[in-house]
Enzyme design. Structure first.
Site, PDB file in Angstrom:
ATOM      1  N   HIS A 349       2.529   8.533  -2.734  1.00 42.80           N
ATOM      2  CA  HIS A 349       3.527   8.119  -3.725  1.00 42.80           C
ATOM      3  C   HIS A 349       3.001   6.950  -4.561  1.00 42.80           C
ATOM      4  O   HIS A 349       3.088   6.965  -5.796  1.00 42.80           O
ATOM      5  CB  HIS A 349       4.826   7.724  -3.017  1.00 42.80           C
ATOM      6  CG  HIS A 349       5.787   6.981  -3.880  1.00 42.80           C
ATOM      7  ND1 HIS A 349       6.828   7.594  -4.541  1.00 42.80           N
ATOM      8  CD2 HIS A 349       5.878   5.649  -4.199  1.00 42.80           C
ATOM      9  CE1 HIS A 349       7.504   6.693  -5.232  1.00 42.80           C
ATOM     10  NE2 HIS A 349       6.955   5.506  -5.036  1.00 42.80           N
ATOM     11  N   GLU A 350       2.453   5.926  -3.894  1.00 43.04           N
ATOM     12  CA  GLU A 350       1.974   4.742  -4.613  1.00 43.04           C
ATOM     13  C   GLU A 350       0.848   5.086  -5.583  1.00 43.04           C
ATOM     14  O   GLU A 350       0.826   4.602  -6.719  1.00 43.04           O
ATOM     15  CB  GLU A 350       1.500   3.682  -3.609  1.00 43.04           C
ATOM     16  CG  GLU A 350       2.614   3.035  -2.819  1.00 43.04           C
ATOM     17  CD  GLU A 350       3.601   2.297  -3.703  1.00 43.04           C
ATOM     18  OE1 GLU A 350       3.173   1.649  -4.671  1.00 43.04           O
ATOM     19  OE2 GLU A 350       4.805   2.389  -3.433  1.00 43.04           O
ATOM     20  N   HIS A 353       1.772   6.505  -8.928  1.00 47.14           N
ATOM     21  CA  HIS A 353       2.056   5.569 -10.025  1.00 47.14           C
ATOM     22  C   HIS A 353       0.790   5.311 -10.848  1.00 47.14           C
ATOM     23  O   HIS A 353       0.846   5.218 -12.076  1.00 47.14           O
ATOM     24  CB  HIS A 353       2.583   4.244  -9.461  1.00 47.14           C
ATOM     25  CG  HIS A 353       3.984   4.324  -8.933  1.00 47.14           C
ATOM     26  ND1 HIS A 353       5.028   4.755  -9.705  1.00 47.14           N
ATOM     27  CD2 HIS A 353       4.516   4.023  -7.711  1.00 47.14           C
ATOM     28  CE1 HIS A 353       6.152   4.719  -8.989  1.00 47.14           C
ATOM     29  NE2 HIS A 353       5.858   4.282  -7.778  1.00 47.14           N
ATOM     30  N   GLU A 430       9.816   6.334 -10.217  1.00 47.67           N
ATOM     31  CA  GLU A 430       9.868   6.611  -8.780  1.00 47.67           C
ATOM     32  C   GLU A 430      10.006   8.106  -8.510  1.00 47.67           C
ATOM     33  O   GLU A 430       9.355   8.648  -7.605  1.00 47.67           O
ATOM     34  CB  GLU A 430      11.034   5.846  -8.133  1.00 47.67           C
ATOM     35  CG  GLU A 430      10.852   4.347  -8.096  1.00 47.67           C
ATOM     36  CD  GLU A 430       9.582   3.930  -7.382  1.00 47.67           C
ATOM     37  OE1 GLU A 430       9.323   4.463  -6.269  1.00 47.67           O
ATOM     38  OE2 GLU A 430       8.848   3.094  -7.916  1.00 47.67           O
TER      39      GLU A 430
END
Length: 492
Positions: A349-350, A353, A430
């Site tokens: 997920h990070e 970004h 997100e």
């Protein structure tokens, strides 16, 4: 950060030209209506907005308080995510934080009113001037720095009881605080000194450029702020962050191998991998990456890792490797943290970004906004009546005071608008990062890691829709899990 969903559409960032056009329209509007404000007290106008903002924020938090207060038992959705004991703890923790927040916000509101109506800022500015005159100096730059330091120390003392109560009562009661009083005060002093040094380093040349730059000062001021911000980004993790925490390189381990394989699979230029000892302060968990260009680093909080995957638990006092823990827990002891596969899912997920440009897009947009605000500052600073309404003598226009009054008070409506838009943008980011992690095949593991992190942090799983849409940079857990579930079906 990965914990807390509304719209699932692609994030839309206004082009810099559009944002600058909006700010120019605001500038033209201010010039056109300038004569209409001749008889308006700027301080009263600003405090009216501060009051309206306070009432709106209080309305929002009371909506969330009602949700927490009235939901005494788990809903059917929450029963699938959290046991009764954890839910009751999260509810109690959330209520206490909300109640404390309401009282603190009320105090801050009346403090702002008092500081403004009693002309405390002009008094402190005058006191700073008399202080340097007593020492044989008389220069606006010196007076500005003295003002910054003295006001910072005063505010630190005034807000110390609130910080102490939050840390050693609320956080302590709910099992999160790990600091001693000695550690806390040492940490606080370092933060105060460092923040004041940084403030002096940026404000001194900024004031000089505003006074020297003429009609185009806003370009020079923006250039300085941009350069200073980039410099801090480059040195923060190597020189500033280690003053407060210990960043340990992750030794050779299954976790390190798994993270390196993830980074390699998406061409993420990972150069270093650290574990930070967040547990010496708090039991809250997190993970993030930082760095520019081909020098990216990942930081994991030790509180994010369970005992089965934390490689630092596999080292003896000499730094030599021991056998990794088996993962078996003591009977009756609740296990905290995420396992290796879940940690990798969180990082999926990070790194999403990074892959989707969520770091550089807001950075560029913020620079356009800062440039536009400096331009608007140049329009407003020409009005001598403004500082007079805040208690300064007519004809007195110290640059630091103009910056303080205009950016803190006159830009209040703009600051609130940009804050709301930033929250909405971050929420969309997100969702996009969650979708990216699902595309890496990490969907179910990301769901389980989010559930664990919410439970470990005692985050209340339910949120009022209006409150969360204005205040949550991360979408609420249930909305986020539903989105990930839909993405898994879509991408199957």
């Amino acid at each position: 950060a990965v914990v807390s969903t509304q719209s699932t559409g692609a994030a839309v960032i206004p082009p810099p030209a559009v944002t600058m056009g909006i700010l120019c329209c605001v500038s033209d509007y201010l010039k056109t209506l300038g004569s209409s404000f001749d008889n308006v007290n700027y301080m009263y106008w600003s405090l009216a907005f501060v009051s309206a903002e306070f009432l709106f924020d209080t309305y929002l938090i009371w909506r969330q308080r009602r949700v927490v207060k009235e939901t005494e038992t788990r809903t059917e959705d929450v029963k699938k995510l959290m046991d009764e004991e954890t839910y009751l703890k999260a509810r109690s923790y959330s209520l206490e934080k909300i109640n404390f927040g309401i009282i603190h916000d009320c105090y801050s509101y009346f403090e702002t009113l008092g500081v403004s109506l009693l002309f405390i800022t002009p008094f402190l500015w005058d006191f700073a001037g008399k202080s340097i005159e007593y020492l044989g100096y008389s220069h606006e730059l010196i007076q500005s720095n003295v003002f910054l330091w003295q006001s910072s120390l005063i505010m630190a003392v005034i807000h110390l009881p609130w910080s102490l109560y939050r840390t050693f009562v609320i956080e302590e009661r709910h099992g999160f605080n790990k600091m001693t009083f000695g550690f806390y005060f040492k940490d606080t002093v370092k933060k105060i000194v460092l923040s004041n040094v940084i403030s002096s380093l940026i404000m001194t040349p900024l004031i000089y450029l505003i006074q020297w730059g003429g009609d185009y000062f806003f370009i020079y001021a923006w250039g300085l702020v941009f350069a200073f911000t980039m410099a801090v980004f480059f040195i923060y993790m190597d020189f500033i962050a280690p003053m407060f925490d210990t960043y340990t390189p992750v030794p050779d381990s299954p976790l390190k191998t798994a993270i390196e394989e993830l980074a390699s699979s998406i061409n993420f230029p990972l150069t270093k991998l650290y574990i930070v000892d967040g547990s010496k302060r708090s039991n809250h968990s997190n993970a993030f990456f930082y760095g520019f260009f081909k020098n990216k680093r990942i930081v994991l909080f030790d509180t994010l890792l369970d005992d089965t995957c934390n490689p630092l638990l596999g080292l003896d006092e000499n730094g030599n490797k021991k056998q990794f823990p088996s993962g078996e827990d003591d009977e009756g002891k609740k296990k905290k943290g995420c396992n290796q596969e879940e940690v990798v899912a969180v990082l999926g997920h990070e790194l999403g970004h990074w892959y989707l440009g969520h770091v550089y897009k807001p950075l560029m947009l913020n620079q356009v906004i800062i440039l536009g605000m400096f331009y608007l500052f140049g329009v407003l600073v020409k009005n001598e009546q403004m500082l007079a309404d805040f208690g300064f003598p007519h004809g007195s226009q110290p640059t630091l005071m103009s910056l303080t009054i205009i950016f803190q008070y006159m830009f209040g409506p703009l600051n609130k608008l940009f804050s709301i838009l930033s929250t909405q943008l971050t929420r969309r980011f997100e969702f996009q990062a969650d979708s990216f992690a699902v595309g890496l095949g990490k969907g179910p593991l990301l769901q389980s890691s989010l559930i664990k992190m919410v439970a470990d942090n005692l985050s209340f799983p339910l949120a009022d829709k209006v409150y969360s849409s204005f205040t949550y940079s991360h979408p609420p857990l249930l909305e986020r899990l539903a989105f990930i579930r839909d993405e898994i079906k879509k991408q199957a």
